[in-house]
Scaffold this active site. Structure first.
Site, short mmCIF file in Angstrom:
data_model
loop_
_atom_site.label_atom_id
_atom_site.label_comp_id
_atom_site.label_asym_id
_atom_site.label_seq_id
_atom_site.Cartn_x
_atom_site.Cartn_y
_atom_site.Cartn_z
N CYS A 123 1.10 -0.93 -0.10
CA CYS A 123 -0.06 -0.07 0.12
C CYS A 123 1.32 1.41 0.01
CB CYS A 123 -0.91 -0.14 0.92
SG CYS A 123 -0.42 0.16 2.72
N CYS A 199 -4.35 -0.63 -1.87
CA CYS A 199 -5.06 0.61 -1.88
C CYS A 199 -4.65 1.65 -3.50
CB CYS A 199 -3.62 1.84 -1.15
SG CYS A 199 -3.11 1.89 -1.63
N CYS A 207 5.08 1.14 -10.25
CA CYS A 207 6.47 0.45 -10.08
C CYS A 207 6.88 -0.35 -10.55
CB CYS A 207 5.81 -0.09 -8.86
SG CYS A 207 4.94 0.56 -7.26
#
Length: 282
Positions: A123, A199, A207
């Site tokens: 998250c 989330c 990423c």
């Protein structure tokens, strides 16, 4: 189809349209509000509108109006059709030449080996939701899973309401700490079998990809940290989030991992992430 494919590839050739497409892929099968897309990508509403219209015209995404909100999601049939064209036509019917590693993993069609699996929950702050997920799964099935959690922008300490809930539920919190995702991206990091975002903000961020292509899914839940009101109201929000995640962990641990092929496993974890969690026990 041959006429559509060049248009789709041309549409994705624009960096920001590609970024929008990639974000929606990370959120699949969610339908994401236009306001959230614009905020995540730093785009003005009229600029976002131009990009989504181009992707819709190419057939790559679809639009749905819910109340006054426009929401967008990947058109997976069109995306698969486009990828199939590249792999089976451009690769001359031998996709294992173009993407040997991905092809062997995805098309191996073999279930996972019966062993301990490494799981990572991500998250933004790693102070509440991912910490809940880590603690719950470890206590539910620590004999089957090695569990980690991390944040894309980790905080310096855990949220006190989250710690209180975990203690009330009987979890050992002594070893828990907020960690940045960079800890799990070096050469010595574990190879993950499963990576889950819990989330929306973390899922929206781009990423680095995981080199061994773990099974991944988005299990987004509202952030209890953002709930305003009395301490009792805030505590209730954390208890509800804990209950929702416990339901998902219970469903996840019930999956017959050693008998599901990779595609079936992806579908199963996606369905867990789409659960409404009504009636969560807190």
């Amino acid at each position: 189809m041959e006429i559509l494919i060049p248009n789709r590839l041309s549409t994705l050739g624009h960096p920001q349209r590609l970024a929008l497409f990639q974000l929606l892929m990370r959120r699949y099968p969610d339908r994401v509000p236009a306001t959230e897309l614009a905020q995540a990508l730093g785009l003005k509403p009229n600029t976002l509108s131009t990009y989504v219209n181009a992707l819709m015209h190419a057939g790559l995404i679809s639009q749905e109006r819910i109340g006054t909100s426009l929401r967008y999601s990947i058109d997976m049939d069109a995306t698969r059709e486009t990828v199939d064209y590249l792999l089976h036509d451009c690769c001359r019917g031998r996709p294992e030449i173009c993407t040997p590693n991905a092809y062997s993993i995805i098309n191996g069609d073999s279930p996972m080996a019966d062993r301990k699996y490494n799981v990572l929950f991500i998250c933004t702050g790693n102070s509440a939701r991912s910490i809940f997920a880590e603690s719950i799964l470890r206590d539910l099935a620590g004999d089957r899973f090695v569990v980690y959690s991390a944040g894309t922008k980790s905080r310096s300490e855990l949220n006190p309401f989250a710690v209180e809930v975990l203690e009330q539920k009987g979890h050992d919190v002594s070893a828990l700490r907020s960690k940045n995702i960079s800890e799990f991206q070096g050469a010595d990091a574990p190879e993950f079998d499963f990576v889950f975002t819990v989330c929306n903000q973390a899922a929206n961020e781009e990423c680095p990809s995981w080199h061994n292509q773990p099974v991944s899914a988005h299990w987004g839940l509202p952030d209890p940290v953002k709930v305003e009101g009395s301490d009792a109201e805030k505590s209730l929000a954390f208890h509800q989030t804990y209950g929702a995640l416990r339901n998902r962990m219970t469903a996840f641990t019930a999956l017959p991992l050693v008998s599901l092929d990779r595609l079936s496993l992806h579908k199963a974890v996606d369905e867990i992430g789409q659960s409404t969690d009504k009636g969560s026990k807190i």
